[in-house]
Design an enzyme around this catalytic site. Structure first.
Site, PDB file in Angstrom:
ATOM      1  N   HIS A   1     107.049 -13.721  36.942  1.00 54.07           N
ATOM      2  CA  HIS A   1     107.432 -12.280  36.865  1.00 54.07           C
ATOM      3  C   HIS A   1     106.542 -11.443  37.525  1.00 54.07           C
ATOM      4  O   HIS A   1     107.073 -10.600  38.133  1.00 54.07           O
ATOM      5  CB  HIS A   1     107.541 -12.013  35.355  1.00 54.07           C
ATOM      6  CG  HIS A   1     107.679 -10.599  35.199  1.00 54.07           C
ATOM      7  ND1 HIS A   1     108.966 -10.090  35.058  1.00 54.07           N
ATOM      8  CD2 HIS A   1     106.929  -9.585  34.694  1.00 54.07           C
ATOM      9  CE1 HIS A   1     109.060  -8.724  34.912  1.00 54.07           C
ATOM     10  NE2 HIS A   1     107.468  -8.285  34.732  1.00 54.07           N
TER      11      HIS A   1
ATOM     12  N   CYS B   1     112.854 -13.390  33.433  1.00 54.50           N
ATOM     13  CA  CYS B   1     113.565 -12.508  32.805  1.00 54.50           C
ATOM     14  C   CYS B   1     114.970 -12.774  32.621  1.00 54.50           C
ATOM     15  O   CYS B   1     115.762 -12.420  31.478  1.00 54.50           O
ATOM     16  CB  CYS B   1     113.356 -11.087  33.213  1.00 54.50           C
ATOM     17  SG  CYS B   1     111.693 -10.369  33.293  1.00 54.50           S
TER      18      CYS B   1
ATOM     19  N   ASP C   1      90.832 -15.431  54.739  1.00 56.93           N
ATOM     20  CA  ASP C   1      89.736 -14.589  54.579  1.00 56.93           C
ATOM     21  C   ASP C   1      88.473 -15.183  55.302  1.00 56.93           C
ATOM     22  O   ASP C   1      88.441 -16.349  55.600  1.00 56.93           O
ATOM     23  CB  ASP C   1      89.337 -13.964  53.454  1.00 56.93           C
ATOM     24  CG  ASP C   1      89.019 -14.889  52.272  1.00 56.93           C
ATOM     25  OD1 ASP C   1      88.749 -15.991  52.654  1.00 56.93           O
ATOM     26  OD2 ASP C   1      89.072 -14.468  51.132  1.00 56.93           O
TER      27      ASP C   1
END
Length: 371
Positions: A336, A310, A93
């Site tokens: 996750h 997970c 940016d």
């Protein structure tokens, strides 16, 4: 031009499209979510892990890297790709958002912005040319024009003044930038919540014939429906053959709604930031893993997820890590959350391919709890 864009398929039910963005460091399939590596690192993650999760391109921050360790040092290291060991595409940016949002003491002039470092209070002056020079030293694939992200709310008069100055700064950025074969400069459309100013800004920025265009100044505190309205209006003002980048959005609903309106690229710190604070994105909505309800919950964070976290760890264990302040907890939730959004974008691309994006959105919203 270093970045070239190809539209592969247009949705039959909305403005969404599939595309390919060709960069010097690889091809990006769009629509795409870009994890944010503010200080040349996606927080708590190695570059190898980020790539394994499915990230195609990451974002780094010009303002922060200018202050520390310095763009000249990164240039000496061989550029940001080599410095951080990421061999995929990188977008930087302009630094404008941080200059205006992090500094209480700043002075805006036509020439640029005087501001004080949030680190040590030292005084700096950043011109559009300086922003491009810093990004040239960093060596990112896509660089952004220097702009002012107008806060919400702002008056029409101030927004007009800011928008017109942003346009003039974009012209200076284009004039200063030289190595178009290695780095592509994207312009940024501003104009706040005023459609007439958005239209004028888009006309001015797109007249520069840049390789891509971003929509700035949204998701800055305005009501959601207003954001969607201005986004849809602005997207239609941008060329169909160039990538459209909505800056600073990362919640699932914002990703869905931006893609439906024709956006190709998005970025946000959301998945890593909320992950470090113990908030987890799941197919059934957000959960706060530190809560007592998960003390004896030996199930996965998300029963429908097959990410590393997970697959290997339970809610109870991750809650324990947070409660004893072990850094592994933040790493596991970050893994996750990043995987969740990257997988969501993969599913969105597949839904566009099958012309069932709206159906997929409705299914997701119902399960996630948006409706």
């Amino acid at each position: 031009m270093a970045a070239k864009f190809e539209v592969i398929k247009e949705s039959q039910e909305c403005k969404a499209r599939l595309g390919k963005l060709y960069t010097p460091h690889g091809i990006v399939e769009t629509p795409v979510f870009m994890p944010v590596g503010t200080q040349a690192t996606v927080k708590a993650m190695t570059p190898e892990e980020v790539k394994t999760l499915g990230a195609q391109i990451i974002l780094a921050n010009t303002y922060h890297l200018y202050l520390r360790p310095g763009h000249e040092l990164i240039r000496e290291a061989g550029g940001i790709h080599k410095f951080m060991n990421w061999n995929g595409p990188i977008l930087t940016d302009s630094g404008g958002f941080q200059v205006f949002s992090l500094g209480d003491l700043r002075k805006i002039t036509e020439e640029g912005v005087e501001f004080r470092s949030y680190i040590d209070g030292s005084k700096h002056f950043l011109r559009p040319e300086d922003s491009i020079e810093i990004q040239n030293c960093l060596g990112s694939d896509i660089i952004m024009a220097f702009d002012e992200c107008t806060p919400y709310p702002s008056t029409w008069e101030y927004t007009k003044e800011s928008m017109e100055r942003t346009g003039r700064w974009a012209e200076r950025c284009k004039e200063y930038h030289e190595d178009w074969d290695k780095q592509s400069l994207f312009g940024i459309v501003q104009g706040g919540m005023y459609k007439d100013l958005r239209e004028k800004s888009a006309e001015q920025i797109t007249s520069l014939n840049l390789p891509g265009y971003a929509i700035g100044g949204l998701s800055v505190g305005e009501p959601k429906e207003l954001m969607y309205d201005i986004l849809e209006f602005t997207t239609l003002l941008l060329p169909e053959n160039k990538p459209r980048y909505l800056m600073g959005v990362g919640s699932p609903d914002y990703l869905f709604e931006s893609v439906i309106r024709g956006v190709d690229m998005a970025d946000c710190v959301l998945p890593t930031r909320i992950g470090r604070n113990g908030t987890v994105l799941t197919s059934r909505g957000k959960i706060i893993i530190k809560n007592g309800i998960y003390k004896r919950d030996f199930g996965k964070l998300d029963e429908e997820c097959d990410c590393y976290t997970c697959t290997h760890y339970s809610r109870a264990y991750i809650r324990h890590l947070f409660n004893v302040h072990e850094i592994l907890g933040a790493r596991l939730t970050t893994i996750h959350n990043l995987y969740f959004l990257l997988k969501l974008m993969e599913n969105i691309r597949e839904a566009i391919k099958q012309d069932r994006l709206l159906e997929y959105r409705d299914e997701f919203y119902k399960k996630f709890g948006y409706v």
